[in-house]
Design an enzyme around this catalytic site. Sequence first.
Site, PDB file in Angstrom:
ATOM      1  N   GLU A  26       0.826  -1.212   0.000  1.00  0.00           N
ATOM      2  CA  GLU A  26       0.000   0.000   0.000  1.00  0.00           C
ATOM      3  C   GLU A  26       0.861   1.263   0.000  1.00  0.00           C
ATOM      4  O   GLU A  26       1.954   1.267   0.542  1.00  0.00           O
ATOM      5  CB  GLU A  26      -0.847  -0.050   1.272  1.00  0.00           C
ATOM      6  CG  GLU A  26      -1.747   1.113   1.489  1.00  0.00           C
ATOM      7  CD  GLU A  26      -2.176   1.219   2.947  1.00  0.00           C
ATOM      8  OE1 GLU A  26      -2.300   0.186   3.629  1.00  0.00           O
ATOM      9  OE2 GLU A  26      -2.355   2.340   3.395  1.00  0.00           O
ATOM     10  N   LYS A  29      -6.902  -1.171  12.457  1.00  0.00           N
ATOM     11  CA  LYS A  29      -6.322  -0.047  13.181  1.00  0.00           C
ATOM     12  C   LYS A  29      -6.925   0.042  14.585  1.00  0.00           C
ATOM     13  O   LYS A  29      -8.133  -0.069  14.765  1.00  0.00           O
ATOM     14  CB  LYS A  29      -6.570   1.241  12.405  1.00  0.00           C
ATOM     15  CG  LYS A  29      -5.734   1.296  11.137  1.00  0.00           C
ATOM     16  CD  LYS A  29      -5.688   2.695  10.576  1.00  0.00           C
ATOM     17  CE  LYS A  29      -5.279   2.684   9.120  1.00  0.00           C
ATOM     18  NZ  LYS A  29      -3.977   2.101   8.858  1.00  0.00           N
TER      19      LYS A  29
HETATM   20  N1  PSU Z   1      -2.043   4.630   7.319  1.00  0.00           N
HETATM   21  C1  PSU Z   1      -1.955   5.920   7.644  1.00  0.00           C
HETATM   22  N2  PSU Z   1      -2.941   6.769   7.277  1.00  0.00           N
HETATM   23  C2  PSU Z   1      -4.014   6.337   6.587  1.00  0.00           C
HETATM   24  C3  PSU Z   1      -4.095   4.976   6.262  1.00  0.00           C
HETATM   25  C4  PSU Z   1      -3.083   4.174   6.642  1.00  0.00           C
HETATM   26  O1  PSU Z   1      -1.015   6.282   8.312  1.00  0.00           O
HETATM   27  O2  PSU Z   1      -4.898   7.126   6.247  1.00  0.00           O
HETATM   28  C5  PSU Z   1      -5.254   4.489   5.472  1.00  0.00           C
HETATM   29  C6  PSU Z   1      -5.207   3.028   5.084  1.00  0.00           C
HETATM   30  O3  PSU Z   1      -4.863   3.038   3.740  1.00  0.00           O
HETATM   31  C7  PSU Z   1      -6.628   2.545   5.292  1.00  0.00           C
HETATM   32  C8  PSU Z   1      -7.353   3.849   5.386  1.00  0.00           C
HETATM   33  O4  PSU Z   1      -7.056   1.774   4.222  1.00  0.00           O
HETATM   34  O5  PSU Z   1      -6.470   4.640   6.124  1.00  0.00           O
HETATM   35  C9  PSU Z   1      -8.680   3.843   6.008  1.00  0.00           C
HETATM   36  O6  PSU Z   1      -9.116   5.167   5.958  1.00  0.00           O
HETATM   37  P1  PSU Z   1     -10.663   5.536   6.028  1.00  0.00           P
HETATM   38  O7  PSU Z   1     -11.070   5.187   7.425  1.00  0.00           O
HETATM   39  O8  PSU Z   1     -10.706   6.987   5.713  1.00  0.00           O
HETATM   40  O9  PSU Z   1     -11.318   4.666   4.990  1.00  0.00           O
END
Ligand code: PSU
Length: 300
Positions: free
Chosen positions: A25, A159
């Site tokens: 990613e 997360k």
């Molecule tokens: N790692 C970070 N910041 C991020 C993400 C990962 O330090 O924003 C991303 C990942 O790619 C994950 C996403 O898929 O956050 C999820 O964000 P959201 O809740 O906006 O969908």
Amino acid sequence: MNKIVELSEKVKTAFQTGKPIIALESTIISHGMPYPENLQVAQALENIAEEAGVTPATICLMNGKIKIGLNDSELEQLATASQVEKVSRREIGKVLVQSKTGATTVAATMFCANLVNIKVFATGGTGGVHQGAATSFDISADLQEFASTPVIVVSAGVKAILDIPKTLEMLETLRVPVLGYKTSSFPAFYSNNSPWQVEKIDSAAQIAEIYKLEHRLGLKNGMLIANPIPAKDEIPFSKMEKIIAAALKAAKKQKITGQAVTPFLLKKIVELTKGRSLQANIALVKNNVRLACQIAKELA
Ligand code: PSU
Ligand code: MN
């Protein structure tokens, strides 16, 4: 499609020679870590894969193309660019048409990997149901992607900033298999266990076997492989709970919403832990790349 999707030379060769490939990613590089750590980590992840005999394909959007695999200068460009958009699935079209640089989230990376038939993807932690979702409706598009895109995602659980039990319920509703690698306690990103349970699996071979069987049955869902952070690198759950609560409070106070929520919280946690969480984050992604490589080799 060939005109939109661009494979790196290494990835092209890997496809031609049948060498296993894993997707990586780009949001961790652009939104997750400061320069120069982000570039060092991106390179270290690629090296871990190469050493395991697997070709890494970091995925991002650049110059109107979906890039599958980046060369050194492109990786550097991504790590140093000042304006990188966070691209989930719904932003893909817009960012390509506008020729902007876009870092793909878990959802968008899964989608792009699947376009070229890459079946295994290593990330840090996937998105899910945010705390307070009952009123904010903030649920990551990552979950929907798991429901519809047949890619195995190796993640340190989800997360830790999320509402983990609600995320697990949602994954069940979306009929997504969630398997704990050598653990029956669901990992919470920085912490190698949490109060929640997960179905345990003990080998990369079995993960590959399940994936193949599901494929034969015509199932189109992805799989979440929850891989705990190594014990020596973890921050205990009880300690993280307090830090996360403080970060959530700050986000609320500053009225952070939408796509900005996750990057804000992760940055805040780095501050609150004086960089300790960043070290944990780096350790867990490396660990996930190692397991993803094993699975990719089993599938090859
Ligand atoms: N790692 C970070 N910041 C991020 C993400 C990962 O330090 O924003 C991303 C990942 O790619 C994950 C996403 O898929 O956050 C999820 O964000 P959201 O809740 O906006 O969908
Ligand atoms: Mn969101």
